[in-house]
Write a protein that holds these residues in place. Structure first.
Motif, mmCIF file in Angstrom:
data_model
loop_
_atom_site.group_PDB
_atom_site.id
_atom_site.type_symbol
_atom_site.label_atom_id
_atom_site.label_comp_id
_atom_site.label_asym_id
_atom_site.label_seq_id
_atom_site.Cartn_x
_atom_site.Cartn_y
_atom_site.Cartn_z
ATOM 1 N N UNK A 138 0.845 -1.196 0.000
ATOM 2 C CA UNK A 138 0.000 0.000 0.000
ATOM 3 C C UNK A 138 0.879 1.245 0.000
ATOM 4 N N UNK A 139 0.582 2.163 -0.890
ATOM 5 C CA UNK A 139 1.395 3.361 -0.998
ATOM 6 C C UNK A 139 1.190 4.264 0.202
ATOM 7 N N UNK A 140 2.284 4.799 0.738
ATOM 8 C CA UNK A 140 2.205 5.699 1.880
ATOM 9 C C UNK A 140 2.688 7.078 1.473
ATOM 10 N N UNK A 141 2.082 8.086 2.053
ATOM 11 C CA UNK A 141 2.481 9.456 1.795
ATOM 12 C C UNK A 141 2.953 10.079 3.095
ATOM 13 N N UNK B 77 0.955 3.052 10.830
ATOM 14 C CA UNK B 77 1.014 4.429 11.292
ATOM 15 C C UNK B 77 1.298 5.450 10.215
ATOM 16 N N UNK B 78 1.581 5.024 8.979
ATOM 17 C CA UNK B 78 1.820 5.968 7.893
ATOM 18 C C UNK B 78 0.510 6.355 7.236
ATOM 19 N N UNK B 79 0.559 7.406 6.458
ATOM 20 C CA UNK B 79 -0.644 7.843 5.762
ATOM 21 C C UNK B 79 -0.790 7.093 4.444
ATOM 22 N N UNK B 80 -1.935 6.481 4.241
ATOM 23 C CA UNK B 80 -2.210 5.831 2.969
ATOM 24 C C UNK B 80 -2.630 6.910 1.973
ATOM 25 N N UNK B 81 -2.916 6.495 0.749
ATOM 26 C CA UNK B 81 -3.283 7.441 -0.298
ATOM 27 C C UNK B 81 -4.349 8.415 0.200
ATOM 28 N N UNK C 101 -4.917 6.353 -12.225
ATOM 29 C CA UNK C 101 -4.312 7.680 -12.361
ATOM 30 C C UNK C 101 -3.634 8.106 -11.057
ATOM 31 N N UNK C 102 -4.243 7.754 -9.930
ATOM 32 C CA UNK C 102 -3.685 8.127 -8.623
ATOM 33 C C UNK C 102 -2.533 7.226 -8.208
ATOM 34 N N UNK C 103 -2.382 6.077 -8.882
ATOM 35 C CA UNK C 103 -1.324 5.144 -8.516
ATOM 36 C C UNK C 103 -1.641 4.371 -7.257
ATOM 37 N N UNK D 75 -9.301 4.043 -2.995
ATOM 38 C CA UNK D 75 -10.361 4.935 -3.457
ATOM 39 C C UNK D 75 -11.619 4.717 -2.623
ATOM 40 N N UNK D 76 -11.949 3.459 -2.386
ATOM 41 C CA UNK D 76 -13.182 3.135 -1.667
ATOM 42 C C UNK D 76 -13.174 3.685 -0.239
#
Length: 210
Positions: free
Chosen positions: A1-4, A22-26, A55-57, A63-64
Motif C-alpha cells: 500500500x502506498x504511503x504518503x 502508522x503511515x498515511x495511505x493514499x 491515475x492516482x497510482x 479509493x473506496x
C-alpha cells in the motif's frame, strides 16, 4: 500500500486515513486530483473508479476508503472548493453590504475553479447529455450555496431558507455558463453577469422583499 508523508489535510472531510503501520495511505486530495485528470481526458460520464485509481497510482480499496461511488467523488470535489473559499472568509460584518459580500464570495469561488475550467467544461457537456448523472451534484450544490449565504451574513440552514438557497443555486449556474466562456484575465463578463443578477435578487437572498 502506498504511503504518503506529511501532515493531514486541513480539510476534515479530506483527511488521510492512517495505515496499519502508522503511515498515511493514499490521501483524498490526491485521489480527487486524479479524478479531475481522468475527467479532463475522458469526460465525467466515461470516467470510472478504476481509471481514477490507476491515475492516482493506488488500488481500488484506497479509493473506496474515501469515495465509495463516483457521486461521492463529485460531492467531495465541490466540498474542497467550499473549504478553499470559506478558509479565506471572516465573520460577516455589519459595515459591508450583504450584496457586496456575496459577490466577493462567489467571485472567489470562480477564481478557485479557474484552474479546473477545462475539466468543468468537459463535465458540463456530459451532464447535459445525461441529466441523471448530475443527481449526486444537487445536494452538494445546495450545501455550497447555503454556506455562501451564511458566509455573506444571511441564515440559510433553516427549513424555510431552502427557497433562497435554490434561488442562489440558479443564479450560480446561470453565471457559470458565462464563466465557462469567459477567458479574460479579470473575468469581466462573469463579474458583470453576477453583479446584474445580485442587483435584482440580493434583497430576496438576504431575506428581505425585492
Amino acid at each position: 500500500m502506498r504511503k504518503l508523508t506529511g501532515p493531514p489535510s486541513p480539510w476534515p472531510l479530506l483527511r488521510p486515513i492512517l495505515g496499519p503501520e502508522g503511515g498515511y495511505v493514499m490521501d483524498a486530495d490526491t485521489i480527487l486530483d486524479a479524478a479531475l485528470a481522468v475527467a479532463a481526458e475522458r469526460g465525467w460520464r466515461d470516467a470510472t473508479l478504476s481509471n481514477i485509481a490507476a491515475q492516482a497510482g493506488c488500488g481500488l480499496a484506497d479509493v473506496y476508503r474515501h469515495f465509495p461511488s463516483k457521486g461521492a467523488v463529485m460531492r467531495a470535489s465541490v466540498a474542497r472548493i467550499d473549504a478553499a473559499v470559506l478558509s479565506e472568509t471572516g465573520a460577516a460584518g455589519e459595515e459591508e453590504a450583504f450584496r457586496d459580500r456575496l459577490f466577493d464570495l462567489l467571485m472567489r469561488r470562480y477564481d478557485a475553479l479557474k484552474p479546473h475550467r477545462e475539466v468543468i467544461r468537459a463535465c458540463w457537456r456530459d451532464l447535459r447529455r445525461d441529466p441523471l448523472a448530475s443527481a449526486p451534484l444537487a445536494p452538494a450544490l445546495a450545501r455550497s450555496m447555503a454556506w455562501m449565504l451564511e458566509a455573506a451574513g444571511a441564515p440559510a440552514h433553516r427549513p424555510l431558507d431552502l427557497l433562497r438557497v435554490k434561488l442562489l443555486a440558479g443564479i450560480h449556474l446561470s453565471v457559470m455558463r458565462v464563466w465557462l466562456r469567459d477567458d479574460s484575465e479579470d473575468l469581466g463578463r462573469t463579474m458583470a453577469s453576477l453583479d446584474k443578477a445580485l442587483k435584482r435578487w440580493a434583497p430576496m437572498l438576504e431575506g428581505r422583499r425585492c
